[in-house]
Design an enzyme around this catalytic site. Structure first.
Site, PDB file in Angstrom:
ATOM      1  N   ARG A  45      -9.599  79.974  75.738  1.00  0.00           N
ATOM      2  CA  ARG A  45     -10.829  80.303  75.012  1.00  0.00           C
ATOM      3  C   ARG A  45     -10.562  80.147  73.523  1.00  0.00           C
ATOM      4  O   ARG A  45      -9.442  79.888  73.115  1.00  0.00           O
ATOM      5  CB  ARG A  45     -11.334  81.726  75.361  1.00  0.00           C
ATOM      6  CG  ARG A  45     -10.244  82.671  75.616  1.00  0.00           C
ATOM      7  CD  ARG A  45      -9.980  83.832  74.710  1.00  0.00           C
ATOM      8  NE  ARG A  45     -10.615  83.879  73.470  1.00  0.00           N
ATOM      9  CZ  ARG A  45      -9.988  83.758  72.309  1.00  0.00           C
ATOM     10  NH1 ARG A  45      -8.675  83.552  72.250  1.00  0.00           N
ATOM     11  NH2 ARG A  45     -10.638  83.845  71.175  1.00  0.00           N
ATOM     12  N   ALA A  47     -12.863  78.396  70.113  1.00  0.00           N
ATOM     13  CA  ALA A  47     -13.529  77.095  69.970  1.00  0.00           C
ATOM     14  C   ALA A  47     -12.563  75.901  69.885  1.00  0.00           C
ATOM     15  O   ALA A  47     -12.691  74.948  70.667  1.00  0.00           O
ATOM     16  CB  ALA A  47     -14.465  77.143  68.757  1.00  0.00           C
ATOM     17  N   ASP A 237     -17.722  79.611  66.073  1.00  0.00           N
ATOM     18  CA  ASP A 237     -17.886  78.708  67.218  1.00  0.00           C
ATOM     19  C   ASP A 237     -18.776  77.534  66.882  1.00  0.00           C
ATOM     20  O   ASP A 237     -18.693  76.476  67.506  1.00  0.00           O
ATOM     21  CB  ASP A 237     -18.440  79.466  68.424  1.00  0.00           C
ATOM     22  CG  ASP A 237     -17.347  80.323  69.028  1.00  0.00           C
ATOM     23  OD1 ASP A 237     -17.092  81.415  68.482  1.00  0.00           O
ATOM     24  OD2 ASP A 237     -16.712  79.866  69.995  1.00  0.00           O
TER      25      ASP A 237
HETATM   26  O1  MRU Z   1     -15.592  83.849  73.801  1.00  0.00           O
HETATM   27  P1  MRU Z   1     -14.394  83.404  73.017  1.00  0.00           P
HETATM   28  O2  MRU Z   1     -13.220  84.289  73.148  1.00  0.00           O
HETATM   29  O3  MRU Z   1     -14.072  81.948  73.272  1.00  0.00           O
HETATM   30  O4  MRU Z   1     -14.898  83.507  71.505  1.00  0.00           O
HETATM   31  C1  MRU Z   1     -14.021  83.135  70.484  1.00  0.00           C
HETATM   32  C2  MRU Z   1     -14.572  83.353  69.124  1.00  0.00           C
HETATM   33  O5  MRU Z   1     -15.674  83.801  68.953  1.00  0.00           O
HETATM   34  C3  MRU Z   1     -13.717  82.901  67.990  1.00  0.00           C
HETATM   35  O6  MRU Z   1     -13.951  83.686  66.867  1.00  0.00           O
HETATM   36  C4  MRU Z   1     -14.052  81.441  67.645  1.00  0.00           C
HETATM   37  O7  MRU Z   1     -14.043  80.637  68.783  1.00  0.00           O
HETATM   38  C5  MRU Z   1     -13.109  80.883  66.647  1.00  0.00           C
HETATM   39  S1  MRU Z   1     -11.481  80.647  67.267  1.00  0.00           S
HETATM   40  C6  MRU Z   1     -10.577  79.905  66.059  1.00  0.00           C
END
Ligand code: MRU
Length: 348
Positions: A45, A47, A237
């Site tokens: 997980r 982004a 994201d």
């Molecule tokens: O649902 P997730 O854990 O994938 O959400 C991740 C986030 O919201 C992070 O802050 C975002 O992806 C940035 S990661 C560098």
């Protein structure tokens, strides 16, 4: 250094983040379907990490029998794999950015032998991987300049090494700042419902030996009012071209609180997280996840039987609450629409 994703001896390995912090388990994804399952169930997980792993997922799909016999067959395989992987999670634009790169790479190399084209596609996936390592390092260095000795930094969710294949974005800045400056402290919001802060950010900070306190999400206002938070840094994201930012649910509330208390609110995001087709954040698709993530903790119900719950995984922070966006190309401030246009003017 933590590696959320590894490509070794032509095989894809992933840390299963659902098992952290209890167990550090790596597993192999052998098929694109396994990659898709890992993304949907958040074994991988964050982004940038989702984008990287999806690119390798495309390669895993085209290198398995039945091998395509013509360019058209290979391109159609790539397009089908991209469509399948693109259905996993809708909000993080890095996923679509990486899949588009794989598609473009196939289209632009039609004159090669098919075996060479497969190698070129693998190289493209590896380029995406290596770029993320470089880009996150640069964001960490740039962002750390905004931090002062003695600052207490609040962060939300996990935007660290686990969410990328490099040092992370927001958490990369935190770690770099803790090395460069004295007396840095961190407040980690637990980040209900999936607890990425409590499970993953806390795990990374412990590994890095950086002092931190875990707080529940509803404590942020209290600590801001008491003057105990100097700066908030989060990842993203998807960022729209007016500077609106989609990030983990709860980010919008934190940004408004920071604004009210006159605390800088920084977003760290690589160029791959900007959606150059979106003029504003209202157009960003927000993932709705299983209500069971809200009604249960560790598979145990926490509410009344049959309770209904809502579970948007992300929210959108309007750009007026964002002090700056830290990218590998530099720091962008308001007016975001104009400054982002300038930032991207020289990129393809
Ligand atoms: O649902 P997730 O854990 O994938 O959400 C991740 C986030 O919201 C992070 O802050 C975002 O992806 C940035 S990661 C560098």
């Amino acid at each position: 250094m933590i590696k959320a994703i590894e490509w070794k001896h032509n095989r894809l390995f992933i840390i299963d983040q659902t098992k952290l912090p209890g167990k550090l388990v790596k597993f192999e994804c052998k098929t694109p379907q396994q990659v898709a399952e890992a993304i949907v169930n958040m074994k991988v997980r964050g982004a940038p990490a989702i984008g990287v792993v999806a690119a390798f997922g495309v390669y895993l799909g085209i290198k398995r029998p039945p091998l395509a016999k013509t360019f058209e067959q290979l391109l159609s395989q790539v397009e089908k794999l991209c469509a399948m992987l693109g259905k996993t999670r809708p909000t993080a634009v890095n996923l679509f950015w990486a899949l588009d790169r794989m598609k473009r790479c196939a289209q632009n190399n039609r004159d090669h032998k098919l075996s060479t084209l497969r190698d070129i596609l693998l190289r493209e996936a590896m380029n995406i991987y290596k770029e993320d390592e470089r880009v996150t390092k640069s964001i960490a260095g740039t962002g750390a300049e905004l931090i002062r000795d003695g600052d207490t930094i609040m962060t939300h969710c996990n935007a660290g090494a686990l969410a990328t294949v490099g040092v992370g974005t927001a958490l990369g800045i935190v770690v770099e700042a803790a090395h460069k400056h004295s007396g840095i402290k961190v407040l980690v919001g637990e980040t209900r419902p999936r607890l990425q802060g409590a499970r993953l950010t806390a795990w990374e900070l412990k590994q890095a030996r950086i002092p931190f306190h875990l707080i529940t999400d509803n404590m942020a206002a209290h600590f801001m009012k008491k003057g105990m938070i100097n700066v908030v840094i989060v990842g993203a994201d998807r960022v729209a071209m007016n500077g609106d930012v989609a990030n983990k649910i709860g980010t919008y509330g934190l940004a408004m609180l920071a604004y009210h208390h006159n605390i800088p609110f920084y977003v760290a995001a690589p160029v791959s997280t900007f959606d150059r087709n979106l003029l504003n954040g209202d157009l960003i698709p927000i993932e709705e996840r299983d209500p069971a993530e809200v009604t249960m903790i560790n598979d145990k119900p926490i509410s009344v039987p049959g309770v209904k719950a809502l579970n948007p995984a992300f929210d959108v922070t309007p750009h007026r609450y964002v002090s700056a966006i830290i990218t590998e190309l530099g720091i962008v401030r308001a007016p975001f629409d104009q400054n982002l246009k300038n930032l991207f003017a020289n990129l393809l």
